[in-house]
Enzyme design. Structure first.
Site, PDB file in Angstrom:
ATOM      1  N   LYS A 115      45.830  25.582  47.167  1.00 20.78           N
ATOM      2  CA  LYS A 115      46.053  25.399  45.722  1.00 20.78           C
ATOM      3  C   LYS A 115      45.553  24.032  45.269  1.00 20.78           C
ATOM      4  O   LYS A 115      44.995  23.900  44.185  1.00 20.78           O
ATOM      5  CB  LYS A 115      47.535  25.546  45.363  1.00 20.78           C
ATOM      6  CG  LYS A 115      48.090  26.922  45.606  1.00 20.78           C
ATOM      7  CD  LYS A 115      47.607  27.927  44.586  1.00 20.78           C
ATOM      8  CE  LYS A 115      48.146  29.288  44.958  1.00 20.78           C
ATOM      9  NZ  LYS A 115      47.697  30.387  44.159  1.00 20.78           N
ATOM     10  N   LYS A 199      40.514  37.559  51.911  1.00 20.50           N
ATOM     11  CA  LYS A 199      41.311  38.745  51.609  1.00 20.50           C
ATOM     12  C   LYS A 199      41.010  39.253  50.210  1.00 20.50           C
ATOM     13  O   LYS A 199      40.485  38.495  49.371  1.00 20.50           O
ATOM     14  CB  LYS A 199      42.793  38.403  51.724  1.00 20.50           C
ATOM     15  CG  LYS A 199      43.231  37.328  50.743  1.00 20.50           C
ATOM     16  CD  LYS A 199      44.736  37.277  50.566  1.00 20.50           C
ATOM     17  CE  LYS A 199      45.072  36.280  49.474  1.00 20.50           C
ATOM     18  NZ  LYS A 199      46.363  36.351  48.891  1.00 20.50           N
ATOM     19  N   LYS A 202      44.144  38.833  43.765  1.00 21.84           N
ATOM     20  CA  LYS A 202      44.085  38.913  42.305  1.00 21.84           C
ATOM     21  C   LYS A 202      43.195  37.805  41.755  1.00 21.84           C
ATOM     22  O   LYS A 202      42.458  38.010  40.801  1.00 21.84           O
ATOM     23  CB  LYS A 202      45.488  38.782  41.722  1.00 21.84           C
ATOM     24  CG  LYS A 202      46.378  39.961  42.029  1.00 21.84           C
ATOM     25  CD  LYS A 202      47.768  39.757  41.443  1.00 21.84           C
ATOM     26  CE  LYS A 202      48.796  40.589  42.187  1.00 21.84           C
ATOM     27  NZ  LYS A 202      50.135  40.033  42.144  1.00 21.84           N
TER      28      LYS A 202
END
Ligand code: TYM
Length: 333
Positions: A115, A199, A202
């Site tokens: 992040k 992966k 979203k």
């Protein structure tokens, strides 16, 4: 301990519709677990605030995830289905666990480091303590099994550390050590279609959603990254091709997969055919969920009723845990 006594819990953030990764990593297992276990499934709306959604988006997305849970087969008669922010007991436990969570271990979490890289302008304290809130979700119902995908493994490890540490600091046995759970012998990671080792996610923009139409699915799959084709019989597939096989393994019948694997091994494969088949099989899988979702999302009364019932049940269990926690800490006698 019988399975019925085993507590299962998991949650999903309302940051957009669910994709195949969410389905195969999490939701499908929730549905299978609910027959034989005591299950709590929730919508992690507090967790989604780290990226500051607008009130309209938050409200809409929570309802859509609720509808997707139901469309995928979560039965609110069997499972407790609730919205995280309806259960304020979670926040009190979050504060209390924060006292035994060390900054160093939180800073070392892979998701936190990601992040920092991805949103350097918004490295808020909620991101750092994200695993503490997640541990509170899990421990508030004294859960044993937590069905999640591979990407949540490290968060689960921290939840175990906090359960152990709390029991040892307060010399009690309030919390069992929760375990990450998947059927089979490993946690699942569904890859994206962009040919990398990443992966499906979203925020990665590489997802096939449970609400996608047959046409959306076809377009996305036909655009999936491939390679120039196998050149030597029996060679190991490159990453983009292996990703397509991995998804095929989840959605297609075994003989379809072995048919294309054999063609690959013999260097006769045509990726266009593989993709066409894969898109059809994904659609067959998703279509019933998409259709049920279309009906449920229009039924506001049903969605509100499910949330209200879930909230009652979740709060009853959460407040029983908090009572014990407050006692061992010394707030109460
Ligand atoms: P979230 O909302 O990112 O994802 C929900 C679930 O979907 C799984 N998942 C995947 N599994 C396999 N392959 C993928 N490509 C893939 N992408 C997502 C995730 O592993 C997850 O199981 N922090 C959690 C939400 C949460 C939670 C909890 C989960 C909050 N509190 C307590 C369990 C217990 C999250 O962000 O999941």
């Amino acid at each position: 301990m019988s399975k019925q006594q085993e507590i299962v819990l998991s949650g999903i953030r309302p940051t957009g519709d669910l994709h195949l990764g969410n389905y195969f990593g999490a939701l499908r297992n929730f549905v299978q677990l609910q027959d034989a276990h005591t299950c709590y499934f929730f919508i992690a709306d507090y967790h989604s605030l780290t990226t500051h959604p607008t009130p309209e988006d938050l409200y809409k997305n929570v309802r859509r995830i609720m509808a997707l849970y139901l469309a995928a087969g979560i039965d609110p008669e069997k499972s407790t289905l609730y919205i995280q922010s309806d259960v304020p007991e979670v926040c009190e436990l979050y504060l209390l666990l924060g006292m035994i969570a060390y900054i160093g271990e939180l800073e070392r979490t892979a998701t936190f480091k990601d992040k920092i890289r991805l949103q350097p302008g918004n490295v808020n304290a909620g991101l750092l303590t994200y695993p503490v809130l997640m541990a509170s979700d899990i421990l508030i119902h004294r859960s044993h099994k937590v069905p999640v995908g591979k990407d949540q493994e490290q968060h689960l490890e921290l939840a175990r550390v906090y359960a152990r540490r709390f029991n040892s600091v307060y010399r009690c046995e309030v919390f069992p050590e929760p375990e990450a759970f998947a059927f089979g012998d490993h946690l699942v990671k569904v890859p994206g279609l962009n040919g990398t080792g990443g992966k499906m996610g979203k925020s990665e923009g590489n997802g096939i959603y449970l609400t996608d139409t047959a046409e959306d699915i076809r377009k996305k799959v036909m655009k999936a990254v491939t390679d120039a084709g196998p050149v030597e019989p029996g060679q190991t597939p490159s990453e983009p091709i292996q990703n397509l096989f991995t998804i095929m393994e989840l959605v297609s019948p075994p003989d379809t997969l072995s048919f294309f694997r054999k063609q690959y091994a013999e260097c006769t494969i045509r990726y266009g055919d593989l993709k066409k088949q894969l898109a059809e099989d994904i659609n067959l899988y998703i279509a019933p969920i998409r259709e049920r979702f279309g009906e449920i999302i229009r039924d506001s009364a049903l969605l509100s009723k499910v949330a209200a019932t879930g909230r009652e049940k979740a709060r009853a269990s959460a407040s029983a845990t908090l009572k014990e926690v407050r006692k061992v800490i010394g707030f109460e006698n």
